[in-house]
Motif scaffolding. Structure first.
Motif, PDB file in Angstrom:
ATOM      1  N   ASP A 148      -2.201  10.114  -1.427  1.00 61.66           N
ATOM      2  CA  ASP A 148      -2.432   9.552   0.668  1.00 61.66           C
ATOM      3  C   ASP A 148      -3.453   8.507   0.874  1.00 61.66           C
ATOM      4  N   TYR A 149      -4.272   8.558  -0.276  1.00 61.72           N
ATOM      5  CA  TYR A 149      -5.517   7.140   0.151  1.00 61.72           C
ATOM      6  C   TYR A 149      -5.786   7.164  -1.336  1.00 61.72           C
ATOM      7  N   VAL A 150      -6.395   5.373  -1.391  1.00 62.27           N
ATOM      8  CA  VAL A 150      -6.890   5.086  -2.095  1.00 62.27           C
ATOM      9  C   VAL A 150      -8.349   4.882  -1.596  1.00 62.27           C
ATOM     10  N   ASP A 151      -9.349   3.999  -2.774  1.00 62.81           N
ATOM     11  CA  ASP A 151     -10.569   4.342  -2.138  1.00 62.81           C
ATOM     12  C   ASP A 151     -11.446   3.132  -1.332  1.00 62.81           C
ATOM     13  N   VAL A 152     -10.738   2.276  -2.837  1.00 56.43           N
ATOM     14  CA  VAL A 152     -10.712   1.015  -2.801  1.00 56.43           C
ATOM     15  C   VAL A 152      -9.183  -0.250  -2.803  1.00 56.43           C
ATOM     16  N   TYR A 153      -9.307  -0.608  -1.751  1.00 55.01           N
ATOM     17  CA  TYR A 153      -7.817  -0.995  -1.923  1.00 55.01           C
ATOM     18  C   TYR A 153      -8.420  -2.695  -1.702  1.00 55.01           C
ATOM     19  N   LEU A 197      -6.823 -16.352   6.107  1.00 55.06           N
ATOM     20  CA  LEU A 197      -7.592 -15.173   6.013  1.00 55.06           C
ATOM     21  C   LEU A 197      -7.408 -14.633   7.105  1.00 55.06           C
ATOM     22  N   GLU A 198      -7.131 -14.722   7.925  1.00 56.51           N
ATOM     23  CA  GLU A 198      -7.638 -13.376  10.000  1.00 56.51           C
ATOM     24  C   GLU A 198      -6.352 -12.560   9.894  1.00 56.51           C
ATOM     25  N   GLU A 199      -5.133 -13.327   8.515  1.00 54.73           N
ATOM     26  CA  GLU A 199      -3.705 -12.609   8.970  1.00 54.73           C
ATOM     27  C   GLU A 199      -4.316 -11.026   7.227  1.00 54.73           C
ATOM     28  N   THR A 200      -3.753 -11.994   6.840  1.00 52.60           N
ATOM     29  CA  THR A 200      -5.171 -11.232   5.102  1.00 52.60           C
ATOM     30  C   THR A 200      -6.104  -9.989   5.697  1.00 52.60           C
ATOM     31  N   MET A 201      -6.862 -10.048   6.837  1.00 47.85           N
ATOM     32  CA  MET A 201      -7.784  -9.347   6.414  1.00 47.85           C
ATOM     33  C   MET A 201      -7.738  -8.266   7.688  1.00 47.85           C
ATOM     34  N   THR A 202      -6.736  -8.965   8.695  1.00 45.55           N
ATOM     35  CA  THR A 202      -6.201  -7.683   9.953  1.00 45.55           C
ATOM     36  C   THR A 202      -5.180  -6.949   8.730  1.00 45.55           C
ATOM     37  N   ALA A 203      -4.638  -7.474   7.962  1.00 45.92           N
ATOM     38  CA  ALA A 203      -3.512  -6.686   7.492  1.00 45.92           C
ATOM     39  C   ALA A 203      -4.089  -5.622   6.627  1.00 45.92           C
ATOM     40  N   LEU A 204      -5.656  -5.682   6.247  1.00 44.35           N
ATOM     41  CA  LEU A 204      -6.599  -4.736   5.130  1.00 44.35           C
ATOM     42  C   LEU A 204      -6.870  -3.905   5.670  1.00 44.35           C
ATOM     43  N   ALA A 205      -7.797  -4.692   6.979  1.00 45.80           N
ATOM     44  CA  ALA A 205      -8.609  -3.439   8.297  1.00 45.80           C
ATOM     45  C   ALA A 205      -6.839  -2.679   8.681  1.00 45.80           C
ATOM     46  N   ASP A 206      -6.225  -2.844   8.843  1.00 46.26           N
ATOM     47  CA  ASP A 206      -4.938  -1.913   9.605  1.00 46.26           C
ATOM     48  C   ASP A 206      -4.755  -0.943   8.292  1.00 46.26           C
ATOM     49  N   VAL A 207      -5.029  -1.280   6.707  1.00 50.38           N
ATOM     50  CA  VAL A 207      -4.476  -0.003   5.870  1.00 50.38           C
ATOM     51  C   VAL A 207      -5.545   0.719   6.121  1.00 50.38           C
ATOM     52  N   VAL A 208      -7.341   0.595   6.356  1.00 48.90           N
ATOM     53  CA  VAL A 208      -8.743   1.469   6.464  1.00 48.90           C
ATOM     54  C   VAL A 208      -7.997   2.876   7.656  1.00 48.90           C
ATOM     55  N   HIS A 209      -7.808   1.545   8.992  1.00 50.14           N
ATOM     56  CA  HIS A 209      -7.689   2.176   9.803  1.00 50.14           C
ATOM     57  C   HIS A 209      -6.341   3.097  10.059  1.00 50.14           C
ATOM     58  N   SER A 210      -5.699   2.931   9.131  1.00 48.50           N
ATOM     59  CA  SER A 210      -4.244   3.635   9.245  1.00 48.50           C
ATOM     60  C   SER A 210      -4.987   5.238   8.234  1.00 48.50           C
ATOM     61  N   ILE A 263       0.922  -1.037  -0.142  1.00 51.21           N
ATOM     62  CA  ILE A 263      -0.153   0.174  -0.523  1.00 51.21           C
ATOM     63  C   ILE A 263       1.042   1.214   0.036  1.00 51.21           C
ATOM     64  N   ASP A 264       2.369   1.160   0.886  1.00 47.59           N
ATOM     65  CA  ASP A 264       2.911   2.403   0.506  1.00 47.59           C
ATOM     66  C   ASP A 264       3.719   2.627  -0.239  1.00 47.59           C
ATOM     67  N   ASN A 265       4.173   1.189  -1.453  1.00 46.37           N
ATOM     68  CA  ASN A 265       4.710   1.339  -2.639  1.00 46.37           C
ATOM     69  C   ASN A 265       3.414   2.462  -3.909  1.00 46.37           C
ATOM     70  N   SER A 266       1.880   1.729  -3.326  1.00 50.00           N
ATOM     71  CA  SER A 266       1.093   2.081  -4.788  1.00 50.00           C
ATOM     72  C   SER A 266       0.952   3.125  -4.189  1.00 50.00           C
ATOM     73  N   LEU A 267       1.050   4.400  -2.913  1.00 49.16           N
ATOM     74  CA  LEU A 267       0.810   5.671  -3.185  1.00 49.16           C
ATOM     75  C   LEU A 267       1.541   6.135  -3.435  1.00 49.16           C
ATOM     76  N   ARG A 268       2.786   6.222  -3.294  1.00 50.46           N
ATOM     77  CA  ARG A 268       4.028   6.856  -3.690  1.00 50.46           C
ATOM     78  C   ARG A 268       3.935   6.274  -4.611  1.00 50.46           C
ATOM     79  N   ARG A 269       3.758   5.328  -5.547  1.00 49.83           N
ATOM     80  CA  ARG A 269       3.635   5.580  -8.046  1.00 49.83           C
ATOM     81  C   ARG A 269       1.874   6.730  -8.111  1.00 49.83           C
ATOM     82  N   LEU A 270       1.236   5.949  -7.668  1.00 52.49           N
ATOM     83  CA  LEU A 270       0.309   7.492  -7.246  1.00 52.49           C
ATOM     84  C   LEU A 270       0.691   8.738  -6.830  1.00 52.49           C
ATOM     85  N   LYS A 295      -5.282   4.482   4.824  1.00 51.12           N
ATOM     86  CA  LYS A 295      -4.426   4.812   3.194  1.00 51.12           C
ATOM     87  C   LYS A 295      -5.620   4.521   2.833  1.00 51.12           C
ATOM     88  N   ALA A 296      -6.451   3.788   2.706  1.00 52.17           N
ATOM     89  CA  ALA A 296      -8.078   3.437   2.408  1.00 52.17           C
ATOM     90  C   ALA A 296      -9.038   3.571   2.814  1.00 52.17           C
TER      91      ALA A 296
END
Length: 338
Positions: free
Chosen positions: A113-118, A129-142, A103-110, A144-145
């Motif tokens: 500061d954020y994307v609407d949907v990641y 799946l719990e690891e994936t969803m927790t990481a995606l949730a962190d992206v939203v809570h921070s 997500i940090d690399n995508s935002l840098r390239r774009l 960045k999406a």
């Protein structure tokens, strides 16, 4: 331009979205990309779809440059994570490490500061799946999406992911499947599950990689400069459609379109957009005028007689095998170690 909510979320998207997978994955110039984005904006398109892997990460950079100077709050920008973006064994998949770095690399390239949907570009059986969803949730809570989505997940995977997202208090609002009058696979299981959960469809390849424009004729050479003749342009995705049986059936749609005053492409887009679960259809383009022309499909209503005629014309060449969705993602949990 017409607009719809993305599923039952509060996010509103344009019914047609611009996607730069093929524009930037081919040998076309930066000027072509800029012209296509400008044509999309001029047509009222506000939703733009890309991914970190497109054109070896160059697609995000190109889209960012093309949108520079536009009012960010007036756009909905979507990108994806999953496929390899580097040579390392952690440069792919949906691990926490890869998601947080991607997500940090995508935002840098774009240049945003954020994307609407990641979006999770495919399902990763090598990561809990719990690891994936927790990481995606962190992206939203921070910040960045705003929302998260998935792409080509099965109905069961979507249900499991949605349940975890609710526990983590983030909104899984979208699924991005291939969908067209020729490829109706999502209708069997995925779309009903998404409708139940309030998840909107961001459909890709609504023109079946250009086959539903009618430009490929049975028994004839492919048009010069078309996707079928460009090995850098996703032609391997197109190949299964290039049979005389499929192309002949597509030509039977011509009189149906003509009676409505539409091109084949406009008829095919109207067919996709008639589905209430479809929030937006992603269009690629090799020329800006294609976007302008395709936008004329908006607001077209197809009655039951027309829909029946389309079904009769395409008949046995329509794909409906629900198992095809699972086949688009890895099935071996050790795939990243292969």
């Amino acid at each position: 331009m017409n607009f719809r909510h993305l599923g039952r979320s509060g996010l509103i998207v344009s019914q047609l979205a611009y996607g730069n997978w093929l524009t930037q994955s081919s040998s076309r110039s930066e000027e072509t990309e800029l012209a296509c984005v400008r044509a999309a904006l001029d047509a009222g398109i506000t939703t733009f779809d890309t991914a970190d892997v497109y054109a070896d990460t160059r697609a995000e950079e190109s889209l960012g440059r093309a949108l520079k100077g536009e009012r960010r709050e007036g756009l909905e920008v979507l990108t994806k994570v999953f496929a390899p973006t580097g040579p390392g064994h952690n440069d792919l998949g949906l691990s926490r490490k890869h998601i947080r770095e991607s997500i940090d690399n995508s935002l840098r390239r774009l240049g945003m500061d954020y994307v609407d949907v990641y979006q999770a570009h495919r399902f990763d059986p090598s990561t809990p799946l719990e690891e994936t969803m927790t990481a995606l949730a962190d992206v939203v809570h921070s910040g960045k999406a705003h929302y998260i989505g998935v792409c080509e997940w099965t109905a069961d995977q979507i249900r499991r992911g949605h349940a975890l997202a609710r526990e983590l208090k983030v909104s899984l609002v979208s699924n991005q499947p291939q969908y067209s009058a020729l490829w109706r696979v999502p209708e069997v299981e995925v779309m009903p599950a998404c409708e139940e959960l309030g998840i909107g469809q961001i459909v890709w390849s609504p023109l079946a990689q250009g086959v539903l424009t009618g430009k490929y004729l049975p028994g004839e050479q492919w048009p010069e400069g078309s996707r079928a003749t460009d090995s850098n342009d996703g032609s391997e995705v197109l190949t299964p459609w290039l049979t005389d049986e499929v192309l002949g059936r597509v030509q039977q749609l011509r009189p149906i379109a003509a009676d409505l005053g539409l091109s084949l492409a406009q008829l095919s887009l109207a067919w996709v957009l008639r589905h209430p679960g479809v929030s937006t259809a992603v269009l690629g383009a090799s020329r800006p005028e294609q976007i302008t022309d395709n936008a004329k499909a908006l607001g077209v209503t197809l009655d039951a007689e027309v829909l029946g005629a389309i079904d009769a014309a395409l008949g046995p060449v329509v794909s409906r095998d629900a198992a095809a969705t699972a086949q688009s993602s890895p099935t071996d949990p050790a795939w990243r170690l292969a």
